[in-house]
Design an enzyme around this catalytic site. Structure first.
Site, mmCIF file in Angstrom:
data_model
loop_
_atom_site.group_PDB
_atom_site.id
_atom_site.type_symbol
_atom_site.label_atom_id
_atom_site.label_comp_id
_atom_site.label_asym_id
_atom_site.label_seq_id
_atom_site.Cartn_x
_atom_site.Cartn_y
_atom_site.Cartn_z
ATOM 1 C CG ASP A 197 -2.153 0.733 1.276
ATOM 2 O OD1 ASP A 197 -3.241 0.740 0.137
ATOM 3 O OD2 ASP A 197 -1.493 2.185 1.776
ATOM 4 C CE1 TYR A 319 1.172 10.251 5.941
ATOM 5 C CE2 TYR A 319 2.432 9.006 4.837
ATOM 6 C CZ TYR A 319 2.677 9.447 5.853
ATOM 7 O OH TYR A 319 3.198 9.225 7.272
ATOM 8 C CG HIS A 376 -4.834 -3.846 1.038
ATOM 9 N ND1 HIS A 376 -3.821 -3.659 -0.286
ATOM 10 C CD2 HIS A 376 -4.910 -2.546 1.197
ATOM 11 C CE1 HIS A 376 -3.474 -2.069 0.090
ATOM 12 N NE2 HIS A 376 -4.011 -2.198 1.148
#
Length: 404
Positions: A197, A319, A376
């Site tokens: 990620d 972010y 993920h």
């Protein structure tokens, strides 16, 4: 047992100090009261369908709230975190001032141990790598561990914070701080960067910008801006099926990125106003982004969301604003095409590149492994398989590190 691995390297130049994570009881009392008073929204057609494409259901949220209030044990998860050596270190940055930086670690006593920094993403934390660290602590002793394992809280995530908020925390600044951490821990002669990620973006950036980063491994890899999609002709039917699934998700599951990236102030304030709001927002991702055959338990979900709430992580950690502003649709993401690259593709990740495409786009690829299981959050979902890939990759690139 893991605390045997807490002896700092000889060449450390910074000032890391041991750290024990403890949430004050007053904060837990406040959390439970806020949760108790948080209202479950009214029933609607959408939240009664039980369709994950529509988000979390009202029934799931109500049951999760009840469990969170009545039987969830935060101290159990806090104790697990403290099984491992944790440290704080003050880092000085020209833009950001003092950063009170946190990392967990397993330090080796071997002179030729290879430093590896593991970087999490969203909605994750350093806790994602604790299952892997537990395996390492059982497999090796400090005298036999082949690596220095460094697992930080990303800047502005979890247990890392800063005194001044005069500057935005961008990916560039975060990557610079990560590299600085490794230097101050004595690893100025080289290290391996690993990430998924946002962590994968940082690993790519560090590979391109810092000579100390000798090699990088990622478990998420996407096309760069400007890269042409290679041919589908060489892909297996399973690869094509996986790409179709990720393409469908990109059309239905990316709304959060746009909200985080374009209105970080609003979403940060809204979601951090209530534990229940945070559970709905992050719980959706923790359920949807995993291998559907091996989903997180409710206790796992509540522990990960609790960590975000109890450390005030969410409003600090968006972010996505810098990713959208600086890279998506604008310019290629900084990535070395010379330093060795390793890529572990987990079948149910959100964004994947099949092996023929990676080999065509990245001439520096030295390791690839495709896993039929996992999603993920690979380091939690499949810690044994994840670690096995890391060990094989580090062995492949070990010639870049010379023993003294």
């Amino acid at each position: 047992m893991a605390h045997r691995f807490n002896v700092l390297p000889e060449k450390v130049s910074g000032n890391p100090t041991p750290f024990t994570f403890h949430v004050p009881e007053e904060k837990l009392i406040e959390f439970r009261e806020l949760l108790r008073l948080s209202k479950i929204g009214p029933a609607t057609w959408w939240n009664q369908q039980g369709d994950p494409n529509l988000g979390v259901s009202r029934e799931w949220l109500a049951k999760a709230k009840e469990t969170w209030l009545t039987s969830f044990d935060w101290r159990k998860h806090e104790n697990f975190i403290n099984k491992f050596p944790n440290f704080k270190i003050i880092l000085e940055d020209n833009d950001l001032g003092q950063v009170n930086f946190h990392f967990a670690a397993l330090f080796s006593a071997k002179k030729d141990a290879i430093p590896v920094i593991f970087m999490h993403g969203y909605p994750s934390s350093f806790v994602d790598f604790l299952p892997m660290m537990e395996i390492l602590a059982e497999k090796y002793s400090p005298e036999t561990l082949p690596y220095h394992v460094i697992v930080p809280s990303l800047p502005d995530y979890g247990l890392s914070d800063r005194q001044s908020l005069d500057q935005e925390m961008t990916l560039d600044r975060s990557a610079r701080i990560m590299n600085q951490l490794m230097i101050e821990l004595g690893f100025h002669e080289g290290y391996v960067a690993q990430g998924g990620d946002l962590g994968s973006m940082l690993a790519r950036m560090m590979s391109a910008r810092y000579k100390e980063c000798k090699a990088f491994h990622v478990n998420m890899l996407v096309l760069n801006e400007g890269q042409e999609i290679p041919s589908f002709e060489d892909l297996s039917p399973r690869d094509v099926q996986t790409l179709k699934r990720t393409e469908a998700w990109s059309k239905t599951g990316l709304a959060y990125v746009l909200e985080h990236g374009t209105r970080p102030s609003t979403v940060g304030l809204a979601i951090s106003s209530s534990p229940l709001a945070l559970l709905a927002w992050i719980g959706e991702k923790l359920m949807e982004w995993t291998d559907p055959r091996n989903k997180f338990s409710l206790d796992q979900i509540l522990s990960l969301v609790s960590f975000y709430w109890l450390t005030d992580t969410f409003p600090r950690s968006l972010y996505h604003a810098t990713v959208i502003r600086d890279y998506i649709g604008i310019k290629p993401f900084p990535t070395s095409m010379e330093k060795p690259l390793g890529y572990s593709m987990f079948q149910y990740d959100l964004a994947v590149l099949p092996q023929p495409w990676v080999e065509e786009l990245y001439p520096n690829l030295v390791f690839f492994n495709k896993h039929p299981e996992g999603g993920h959050f690979a380091s939690i979902e499949q810690p044994e398989a994840f670690l096995d890939d890391i060990e094989k990759f580090v062995t492949t690139v070990s010639g870049l590190f010379k023993a003294e």
